[in-house]
Enzyme design. Structure first.
Site, PDB file in Angstrom:
ATOM      1  N   TYR A   1      -2.777  -3.706   8.041  1.00 50.96           N
ATOM      2  CA  TYR A   1      -1.599  -4.323   7.422  1.00 50.96           C
ATOM      3  C   TYR A   1      -0.321  -4.132   8.224  1.00 50.96           C
ATOM      4  CZ  TYR A   1      -1.274   0.539   5.885  1.00 50.96           C
ATOM      5  OH  TYR A   1      -1.234   1.908   5.842  1.00 50.96           O
ATOM      6  N   GLY A   2      -0.398  -3.606   9.437  1.00 51.86           N
ATOM      7  CA  GLY A   2       0.809  -3.335  10.212  1.00 51.86           C
ATOM      8  C   GLY A   2       0.667  -3.751  11.657  1.00 51.86           C
ATOM      9  N   THR A   3       0.806  -2.801  12.573  1.00 53.37           N
ATOM     10  CA  THR A   3       0.823  -3.117  14.001  1.00 53.37           C
ATOM     11  C   THR A   3      -0.532  -3.570  14.541  1.00 53.37           C
ATOM     12  OG1 THR A   3       0.365  -0.847  14.713  1.00 53.37           O
ATOM     13  CG2 THR A   3       2.701  -1.478  14.400  1.00 53.37           C
ATOM     14  N   LEU A   4      -1.581  -3.521  13.707  1.00 54.06           N
ATOM     15  CA  LEU A   4      -2.905  -4.017  14.118  1.00 54.06           C
ATOM     16  C   LEU A   4      -3.141  -5.459  13.677  1.00 54.06           C
ATOM     17  CD1 LEU A   4      -4.914  -0.784  13.340  1.00 54.06           C
ATOM     18  CD2 LEU A   4      -4.668  -1.826  15.599  1.00 54.06           C
TER      19      LEU A   4
ATOM     20  N   GLU B   1      -4.035   6.164  14.055  1.00 55.66           N
ATOM     21  CA  GLU B   1      -3.454   6.442  12.735  1.00 55.66           C
ATOM     22  C   GLU B   1      -3.243   7.937  12.481  1.00 55.66           C
ATOM     23  OE1 GLU B   1      -2.243   3.962  11.625  1.00 55.66           O
ATOM     24  OE2 GLU B   1      -3.546   2.238  11.796  1.00 55.66           O
TER      25      GLU B   1
END
Length: 159
Positions: free
Chosen positions: A23-26, A93
């Site tokens: 849900y972010g930088t990936l 992470e």
């Protein structure tokens, strides 16, 4: 009710080759997508994490349990690279093992909703690994974090 599954220690045996919810930088188009996922996924599709809230972090977001929805992508590992991908994501992470005091995130299993994709396709849900903010981070976010409106994180690009 959502269940947290005890997960293996990084580098140890993997209990289940579940897909990953990111849900972010990936996310596709974000900086870590190409760095960590290029050539390592067999499929990617939009998905939603229910019963979760999204908070802004220092260049990346945090999801925590809550009364909202987080939008993201469901990733399926390419054949033969599951262990490698799991290790890379655990490292990124800062996940050191279940409940480790230095974890930035905890890797947990959650039900993720899949929107319907064209007629007559139906949606549904699937169990997936999700990296949620670790306990200490969650406490800090609940008291002074910045909630991301609509549960959809971007780094300034057009959604």
């Amino acid at each position: 009710m959502t269940a947290t599954v005890t997960t293996p220690v990084p580098g140890g045996p993997v209990a289940a080759e579940l897909p990953f919810f990111v849900y972010g930088t990936l996310l596709p188009g974000e900086p870590n997508h190409d760095l960590f996922l290029r050539g390592r996924t067999a499929g990617e599709r939009p998905a939603v994490l229910p019963r979760a809230l999204l908070y802004d972090g220092p260049g990346y977001p945090y999801a925590i349990d809550g009364h909202g929805r987080v939008h993201g992508t469901l990733l399926v590992a390419a054949p033969g690279v599951y262990g490698e991908l799991l290790g890379l994501l655990d490292h990124l992470e800062e996940y050191l093992g279940p409940g480790h005091p230095r974890n930035l995130y905890e890797r947990v299993v959650r039900e993720v909703e899949l929107p319907a994709e064209g007629a007559p396709a139906t949606g549904g849900s699937v169990r997936a690994w999700v990296y949620l903010a670790a306990t200490a981070v969650t406490r800090s976010l609940r008291t002074g974090g910045v909630l991301v409106p609509g549960g959809r994180w971007t780094t300034g690009r057009t959604p």
